[in-house]
Design an enzyme around this catalytic site. Structure first.
Site, PDB file in Angstrom:
ATOM      1  N   GLU A 196      -6.062  -2.516  -8.826  1.00  0.00           N
ATOM      2  CA  GLU A 196      -6.627  -3.241  -7.675  1.00  0.00           C
ATOM      3  C   GLU A 196      -6.925  -4.696  -8.042  1.00  0.00           C
ATOM      4  O   GLU A 196      -7.957  -5.264  -7.650  1.00  0.00           O
ATOM      5  CB  GLU A 196      -7.919  -2.559  -7.180  1.00  0.00           C
ATOM      6  CG  GLU A 196      -7.756  -1.109  -6.798  1.00  0.00           C
ATOM      7  CD  GLU A 196      -7.155  -0.904  -5.404  1.00  0.00           C
ATOM      8  OE1 GLU A 196      -6.726  -1.890  -4.777  1.00  0.00           O
ATOM      9  OE2 GLU A 196      -7.099   0.258  -4.966  1.00  0.00           O
ATOM     10  N   CYS A 251      11.329   2.541   8.422  1.00  0.00           N
ATOM     11  CA  CYS A 251      12.746   2.403   8.771  1.00  0.00           C
ATOM     12  C   CYS A 251      13.652   2.685   7.573  1.00  0.00           C
ATOM     13  O   CYS A 251      14.873   2.686   7.695  1.00  0.00           O
ATOM     14  CB  CYS A 251      13.018   0.991   9.291  1.00  0.00           C
ATOM     15  SG  CYS A 251      12.857  -0.293   8.016  1.00  0.00           S
ATOM     16  N   MET A 291       0.834  -1.198   0.000  1.00  0.00           N
ATOM     17  CA  MET A 291       0.000   0.000   0.000  1.00  0.00           C
ATOM     18  C   MET A 291       0.872   1.253   0.000  1.00  0.00           C
ATOM     19  O   MET A 291       1.921   1.297   0.650  1.00  0.00           O
ATOM     20  CB  MET A 291      -0.895  -0.021   1.220  1.00  0.00           C
ATOM     21  CG  MET A 291      -2.138  -0.829   0.909  1.00  0.00           C
ATOM     22  SD  MET A 291      -3.011  -1.299   2.375  1.00  0.00           S
ATOM     23  CE  MET A 291      -4.613  -1.718   1.665  1.00  0.00           C
ATOM     24  N   HIS A 345       9.761  -5.717  10.325  1.00  0.00           N
ATOM     25  CA  HIS A 345       8.837  -4.987  11.197  1.00  0.00           C
ATOM     26  C   HIS A 345       7.419  -5.520  11.110  1.00  0.00           C
ATOM     27  O   HIS A 345       6.639  -5.397  12.055  1.00  0.00           O
ATOM     28  CB  HIS A 345       8.917  -3.486  10.892  1.00  0.00           C
ATOM     29  CG  HIS A 345      10.232  -2.904  11.338  1.00  0.00           C
ATOM     30  ND1 HIS A 345      11.028  -2.126  10.549  1.00  0.00           N
ATOM     31  CD2 HIS A 345      10.910  -3.061  12.513  1.00  0.00           C
ATOM     32  CE1 HIS A 345      12.129  -1.793  11.208  1.00  0.00           C
ATOM     33  NE2 HIS A 345      12.088  -2.362  12.396  1.00  0.00           N
ATOM     34  N   GLN A 385      -5.917  -7.406  -7.054  1.00  0.00           N
ATOM     35  CA  GLN A 385      -5.985  -8.406  -5.982  1.00  0.00           C
ATOM     36  C   GLN A 385      -7.433  -8.744  -5.633  1.00  0.00           C
ATOM     37  O   GLN A 385      -7.692  -9.780  -5.034  1.00  0.00           O
ATOM     38  CB  GLN A 385      -5.212  -7.944  -4.739  1.00  0.00           C
ATOM     39  CG  GLN A 385      -5.876  -6.867  -3.912  1.00  0.00           C
ATOM     40  CD  GLN A 385      -5.601  -5.472  -4.443  1.00  0.00           C
ATOM     41  OE1 GLN A 385      -4.944  -5.303  -5.474  1.00  0.00           O
ATOM     42  NE2 GLN A 385      -6.111  -4.457  -3.765  1.00  0.00           N
ATOM     43  N   CYS A 431       8.347  -3.269   6.159  1.00  0.00           N
ATOM     44  CA  CYS A 431       9.302  -4.273   5.709  1.00  0.00           C
ATOM     45  C   CYS A 431       9.004  -5.595   6.427  1.00  0.00           C
ATOM     46  O   CYS A 431       8.245  -5.632   7.395  1.00  0.00           O
ATOM     47  CB  CYS A 431      10.734  -3.819   5.995  1.00  0.00           C
ATOM     48  SG  CYS A 431      11.154  -3.831   7.740  1.00  0.00           S
ATOM     49  N   LYS A 454       0.838   2.450  -7.012  1.00  0.00           N
ATOM     50  CA  LYS A 454       0.418   1.568  -8.099  1.00  0.00           C
ATOM     51  C   LYS A 454      -0.641   2.235  -8.977  1.00  0.00           C
ATOM     52  O   LYS A 454      -0.565   2.174 -10.201  1.00  0.00           O
ATOM     53  CB  LYS A 454      -0.156   0.262  -7.528  1.00  0.00           C
ATOM     54  CG  LYS A 454       0.859  -0.595  -6.801  1.00  0.00           C
ATOM     55  CD  LYS A 454       0.257  -1.890  -6.308  1.00  0.00           C
ATOM     56  CE  LYS A 454      -0.851  -1.692  -5.298  1.00  0.00           C
ATOM     57  NZ  LYS A 454      -0.412  -1.000  -4.061  1.00  0.00           N
TER      58      LYS A 454
END
Lengths: 195, 195, 195, 195
Positions: free
Chosen positions: B85, B144, B11, B181, B87, B178, B15
């Site tokens: 979208e 990060c 997200m 995390h 997915q 990531c 895209k």
């Protein structure tokens, strides 16, 4: 900072030879690397990885890796872990490998097929597609010259669409096809004389 | 020769803006392209695709594409079909799009998430990972600074691990993390003062 | 660990829009990023980067970056430096940017053309091809539907092969072509009616 | 539709082994492929390509290719031309190879170094960076574990910065380094005991 790699390719794309080369490069530079294969994967013997082009190297099973990992300090881990035939692992195995990357900061490079003879993702390959930092194709070509991405199961020159995902001891073979010819089930050049 | 593309990203990776740019480039060059979105995907209205950066464009539903395709001659098809979208489509929808690529020689570019808030592939994304000619990442960054690849569902500043894949009308939000995390459930910089 | 990126593409491939999106994504996540352009690049004003699709953002010149860098502590540097139209920089400028990556651990993403209207690398693009950690293409299409990679200079509908690399104030325009049509000098579809 | 590939990598990245594997794959599938090397490149003999990992294959010189090409019909050309050590060709040679791709619709895959011991592009590599449809890295690692991309000339354990681009019969060797260590001239791990 280490990464989890999924290098997928159809049959005959030299994935194993690539795995052996990466291993060779690490060793040649004075770094450490280990070759891992699925438990019981004994096409060429349980403790060896062999490529059709004529290369081979000592390998270890994933069970072995699981057993010895708790005894390895973070700073003593290999510079790289290279896994061949990773499509035969379980999704949990992939999570285990992903944890090595993140907890030990050790790169793990997985070589394997993405789809089975019916064009469906192997479970482990699906898990890698979800988790991998880097997804790269090891290319090969269909008989038509286009990129091959499917592994057709072939019996008596005809494509086989049903059966179990892994076939043991059958007289089938596999051939890499592009998506169009996989869909149409054309496994070789129809204009070529077969003797 | 046309290809099926899966351009996946977490997200906030732009895209949708990428999809709109590709569409714009085709139109600007005097070629034709159409923007497709899943049926019922009405975040910004049923017939519009809108990007946070401030771009928007008329879009059509996949049902509409299915209905009008039989009336389109092979030589009259668009120069490109762009799906956002993706997915939220079904695996069969992906097979349908793959057939357009192969039967009409029309490139189809699918933009979407690869995994849900639990780190599992969306069904349509898994099908794309199996079928796509080209798999490319649309990168974005975790708090990060490392590449973000997971979409954490966050409620009251905490990561949510259970619930249905698609949440309607909840007060949860999503944040791209990531892998490290995401695994640890750290959704923002712990050293940063929150006012 | 930071990387130097060269994202090259032919004219009309939305390099600038991509640069603006990357910038937007950093800012949206609460991170810092700065847009840099060559000194004197005033197509849209000296301190602005504007994309044909309708996006724009404040930008700074490379000279400005050179002047302020000595006053920035390593830990205070931006999370990302984004450079547009990088083909107009000098090779030394690219070395300067590469040093920022290595000395400040700050990612630098350079967007630009790879070749001029004669199909030769720009000097800065050549230097980036030598130094970049990651070389990625921003794709666009020729009028024939194939990938465009060359920038033809066009005058009165005909390709121009001679002249200076950078043309100011001329009435030429540029069009992106695939290698075949660039070699043959066919700048548009010969079967298309021009009104 | 065929493509011109530039697969670049630093020394020791197994470019030659990759070239041999691609050749092997074509032959194994019943397709034709030819291995080409620069004229006079006789490290392993004029008509052989040999990889450190222990693979070798018959090869032909570029002159030979130039001589026989006019006698080959378009439909009889190989399925693939594979060029090793392409950095030693001339820019005109690269244009010649690019014309084969476009005029004969035959894929040409070039393996070679991108930069010399001073970090400058080889002339042929620069031409490939300008013309290639696909630019791909063959990765290898620095002694520090990061990606290596430069080829340091080393004499008595120290980096050499001056001299001619190609050194014959010297007692120098080459080692692949990441950009940071190439810049700093640190050719091996300073913390490692040398016996």
């Amino acid at each position: 900072m280490a990464k989890l790699y999924f290098r997928y390719g159809a049959m005959g794309s030299s994935k194993t030879a690539n795995a052996l080369m990466v291993h060779y490069n690490y060793i040649e530079r004075g770094q450490s690397a280990v070759l891992i294969k699925p438990d019981g994967e004994d096409r060429d013997g349980l403790d060896i990885i062999r490529s059709r082009i004529g290369l081979s190297e000592k390998a270890y099973s994933l069970s072995w890796l699981k057993k010895c990992l708790p005894h390895i300090n973070k700073e003593d881990i290999w510079d790289c872990i290279i896994v061949d035939e990773c499509q035969f692992l379980s999704p949990d195995d992939i999570d285990f490998l992903s944890d090595i990357v993140d907890d030990y900061d050790c790169p793990v490079i997985c070589y394997g097929l993405r789809t089975d003879f019916q064009g469906n993702l192997f479970d482990a390959s699906a898990r890698l597609m979800a988790l991998a930092d880097v997804i790269e194709e090891v290319p090969t070509v269909c008989w038509c010259g286009k990129k091959a991405q499917f592994n057709a199961r072939v019996k008596d020159g005809k494509i086989v669409r049903t059966g179990s995902q892994i076939e043991y001891g059958g007289n089938e073979s596999y051939t890499a096809l592009c998506r169009r010819h996989f869909k149409k089930g054309i496994v070789s050049n129809p204009n070529e004389n077969k003797i």
